[in-house]
Write an enzyme that holds these catalytic residues in place. Structure first.
Site, PDB file in Angstrom:
ATOM      1  N   ARG A  15       0.836  -1.213   0.000  1.00 60.10           N
ATOM      2  CA  ARG A  15       0.000   0.000   0.000  1.00 60.10           C
ATOM      3  C   ARG A  15       0.875   1.269   0.000  1.00 60.10           C
ATOM      4  NH1 ARG A  15      -3.058  -3.701  -0.422  1.00 60.10           N
ATOM      5  NH2 ARG A  15      -5.234  -3.763   0.220  1.00 60.10           N
ATOM      6  N   SER A  22     -10.593  -0.698   3.450  1.00 54.25           N
ATOM      7  CA  SER A  22      -9.800  -0.852   4.677  1.00 54.25           C
ATOM      8  C   SER A  22      -9.367   0.527   5.169  1.00 54.25           C
ATOM      9  CB  SER A  22      -8.528  -1.642   4.399  1.00 54.25           C
ATOM     10  OG  SER A  22      -8.832  -2.946   4.013  1.00 54.25           O
ATOM     11  N   GLU A  47      -4.917   3.784   6.309  1.00 52.70           N
ATOM     12  CA  GLU A  47      -4.571   3.452   4.927  1.00 52.70           C
ATOM     13  C   GLU A  47      -4.962   4.578   3.969  1.00 52.70           C
ATOM     14  OE1 GLU A  47      -6.060   1.916   1.648  1.00 52.70           O
ATOM     15  OE2 GLU A  47      -5.839  -0.181   2.264  1.00 52.70           O
TER      16      GLU A  47
HETATM   17  N1  EPU Z   1     -10.771 -10.737  10.347  1.00 54.84           N
HETATM   18  C1  EPU Z   1     -11.243 -10.552  11.629  1.00 54.84           C
HETATM   19  N2  EPU Z   1     -12.302  -9.718  11.822  1.00 54.84           N
HETATM   20  C2  EPU Z   1     -12.899  -9.062  10.795  1.00 54.84           C
HETATM   21  C3  EPU Z   1     -12.404  -9.235   9.491  1.00 54.84           C
HETATM   22  C4  EPU Z   1     -11.317 -10.075   9.302  1.00 54.84           C
HETATM   23  O1  EPU Z   1     -10.754 -11.138  12.588  1.00 54.84           O
HETATM   24  O2  EPU Z   1     -13.848  -8.299  11.063  1.00 54.84           O
HETATM   25  C5  EPU Z   1      -9.630 -11.637  10.137  1.00 54.84           C
HETATM   26  C6  EPU Z   1      -9.990 -12.731   9.150  1.00 54.84           C
HETATM   27  O3  EPU Z   1     -10.587 -13.824   9.800  1.00 54.84           O
HETATM   28  C7  EPU Z   1      -8.663 -13.078   8.549  1.00 54.84           C
HETATM   29  C8  EPU Z   1      -7.875 -11.789   8.626  1.00 54.84           C
HETATM   30  O4  EPU Z   1      -8.575 -10.935   9.529  1.00 54.84           O
HETATM   31  O5  EPU Z   1      -7.981 -14.042   9.304  1.00 54.84           O
HETATM   32  C9  EPU Z   1      -7.715 -11.115   7.274  1.00 54.84           C
HETATM   33  O6  EPU Z   1      -8.987 -10.718   6.767  1.00 54.84           O
HETATM   34  P1  EPU Z   1      -9.230 -10.421   5.221  1.00 54.84           P
HETATM   35  O7  EPU Z   1      -8.955 -11.607   4.389  1.00 54.84           O
HETATM   36  O8  EPU Z   1     -10.578  -9.819   5.092  1.00 54.84           O
HETATM   37  O9  EPU Z   1      -8.096  -9.375   4.831  1.00 54.84           O
HETATM   38  P2  EPU Z   1      -7.527  -8.051   5.520  1.00 54.84           P
HETATM   39  O10 EPU Z   1      -6.097  -8.267   5.798  1.00 54.84           O
HETATM   40  O11 EPU Z   1      -8.384  -7.614   6.656  1.00 54.84           O
HETATM   41  C10 EPU Z   1      -6.726  -7.069   3.252  1.00 54.84           C
HETATM   42  C11 EPU Z   1      -6.791  -5.777   2.505  1.00 54.84           C
HETATM   43  C12 EPU Z   1      -8.139  -5.622   1.816  1.00 54.84           C
HETATM   44  C13 EPU Z   1      -8.347  -6.802   0.885  1.00 54.84           C
HETATM   45  C14 EPU Z   1      -8.291  -8.092   1.707  1.00 54.84           C
HETATM   46  C15 EPU Z   1      -8.409  -9.332   0.859  1.00 54.84           C
HETATM   47  C16 EPU Z   1      -5.331  -4.243   3.730  1.00 54.84           C
HETATM   48  C17 EPU Z   1      -5.263  -3.028   4.588  1.00 54.84           C
HETATM   49  N3  EPU Z   1      -6.570  -4.654   3.412  1.00 54.84           N
HETATM   50  O12 EPU Z   1      -7.678  -6.996   4.313  1.00 54.84           O
HETATM   51  O13 EPU Z   1      -8.064  -4.451   1.028  1.00 54.84           O
HETATM   52  O14 EPU Z   1      -9.609  -6.731   0.225  1.00 54.84           O
HETATM   53  O15 EPU Z   1      -6.995  -8.135   2.386  1.00 54.84           O
HETATM   54  O16 EPU Z   1      -7.269  -9.467   0.108  1.00 54.84           O
HETATM   55  O17 EPU Z   1      -4.299  -4.781   3.356  1.00 54.84           O
HETATM   56  C18 EPU Z   1      -8.534  -2.127   0.946  1.00 54.84           C
HETATM   57  O18 EPU Z   1      -7.327  -1.959   0.851  1.00 54.84           O
HETATM   58  O19 EPU Z   1      -9.355  -1.168   0.960  1.00 54.84           O
HETATM   59  C19 EPU Z   1      -9.043  -3.482   1.116  1.00 54.84           C
HETATM   60  C20 EPU Z   1     -10.342  -3.744   1.324  1.00 54.84           C
END
Ligand code: EPU
Length: 348
Positions: free
Chosen positions: A174, A247, A343
């Site tokens: 990012r 995010s 972010e």
């Molecule tokens: N999780 C929680 N609680 C929640 C949501 C998620 O505990 O409310 C846990 C999930 O169980 C999982 C982990 O967090 O173990 C990761 O969750 P997720 O796969 O949704 O990914 P993220 O790391 O939270 C990142 C990106 C997103 C992207 C997703 C999928 C960043 C800041 N965000 O989110 O990007 O869609 O991966 O690849 O890196 C964005 O940048 O706007 C965005 C939405």
């Protein structure tokens, strides 16, 4: 009196414009001047106009990665060039140029319709092509940086158009040189290099299961895009339904020893290997564990669907949203000693 509107060749200028419909968090901010830039070549002349040249400048695409905590006191430039140009194909790679104003998801679907690979995991991300390199958009195991050949931008320091090769863009998680020096470059187009054939990235949690639910045994890029679109629709609040900027926090990175000591205390905390031997932790999980998922103060909230997403339930101001974000940061800090970084760009 209606706001002044000046039509120039290639550009329309509006004085005292509302930004409420121009940011996906739906914050009712305003700006001193708003320029719709249809033809990027007029940009140098626009910036040199006496009424504008000393004003602070902000380039705004779809407004899907910004939080306005107050009105913008200067000029907002909104690129409108949406052209997608096929430049040629060699050695199994297509070369495509897209104007900064093109809608990102529309562009991804254009590449899929032309049977090109590389962007299928990045389907349905709100925003524009011009914004994509700035924060090196990423999702479901892919980042746009791997498909960018170079970026065309106006260099405000050198006062010239410049070609930034991918290596000069200094892409990171990012992150890019454009994000590090937000006042320096104005992107007018992005050149992509997209393979005809490449391995599909289906390791990220949920993709295989989604493909199975779709009854696809031999997936192609279009199927992966469809699986990702279905996952996103289920997990993330839709900005057309409720104001949000995706995010709101980055996943924190740290060295393995620090991560291990935190995981000793919080054994279920999800962690992944990151660049340079570091470890990335799930900010969403930490926010949930700190008790902030679904939190609401007035119309400012943390999504009950995904803890990483700050939402505007109605008429929250930018300052109210920012105050709630600070509260979340403090709660996570109290739990872990980590200060989460926002972010989106926080403005002004
Ligand atoms: N999780 C929680 N609680 C929640 C949501 C998620 O505990 O409310 C846990 C999930 O169980 C999982 C982990 O967090 O173990 C990761 O969750 P997720 O796969 O949704 O990914 P993220 O790391 O939270 C990142 C990106 C997103 C992207 C997703 C999928 C960043 C800041 N965000 O989110 O990007 O869609 O991966 O690849 O890196 C964005 O940048 O706007 C965005 C939405």
């Amino acid at each position: 009196m209606p706001p002044a509107r000046i039509d120039l060749p290639g550009c329309s200028l509006i004085e005292d414009a509302s930004l409420a419909e121009r940011n996906t968090l739906r914050v009712a901010a305003r700006c001193a001047w708003f320029a719709e830039l249809h033809d990027a070549s007029v940009l140098p002349a626009l910036l040199a106009r006496p009424a504008l040249h000393e004003l602070p400048l902000l380039v705004l695409g779809a407004g899907s990665n910004v939080l306005f905590t107050a009105d913008w006191p200067g000029l907002v430039v909104h690129p409108r060039d949406e052209r997608i140009e096929w430049l040629g194909e060699s050695d199994g790679y297509a070369h495509v140029r897209a104007g900064a104003g093109a809608n990102w998801d529309h562009f991804v679907r254009w590449t899929l319709a032309h049977e090109l690979m590389g962007l299928e995991n990045l389907v349905q991300i709100p925003g524009t092509v011009g914004a994509a390199p700035i924060q090196n958009i990423g999702a479901y195991g892919a980042e746009v940086a791997t498909c960018i050949e170079h970026v065309e931008a106006w260099d405000r320091h050198a006062r010239c158009w410049t070609r930034m090769d991918a290596v000069d863009c200094r892409f990171g998680y990012r992150d890019s040189c454009f994000k590090q020096a937000p006042d320096r470059w104005i992107i007018r187009a992005v050149h992509f290099v997209l393979p005809r054939v490449a391995p599909l990235q289906i390791e990220y949690a949920g993709i295989r299961e989604e493909l199975a639910a779709m009854r696809v045994d031999a997936p192609r890029a279009v199927h992966v895009a469809e699986a990702v679109a279905r996952l996103r629709a289920r997990k993330l609040p839709d900005p057309t339904q409720i104001g949000n900027a995706g995010s709101f926090f980055k996943n924190p990175e740290m060295d393995p020893a620090q991560a291990a000591s935190l995981q000793a205390r919080l054994p279920e905390l999800p962690a992944w290997p990151a660049d340079h031997g570091r470890v990335k932790l799930s900010a969403a999980w930490l926010i949930e564990r700190a008790g902030c998922k679904g939190l609401r103060q007035g119309d400012a909230g943390i999504s009950a669907r995904h803890a990483l997403v700050l939402v505007n339930h109605g008429h929250a101001s930018g300052a109210e949203l920012w105050a709630l974000a600070q509260q979340v940061r403090e709660a996570v800090h109290a739990l872990t000693g980590i200060w989460l970084e926002p972010e989106p760009r926080i403005l002004p």
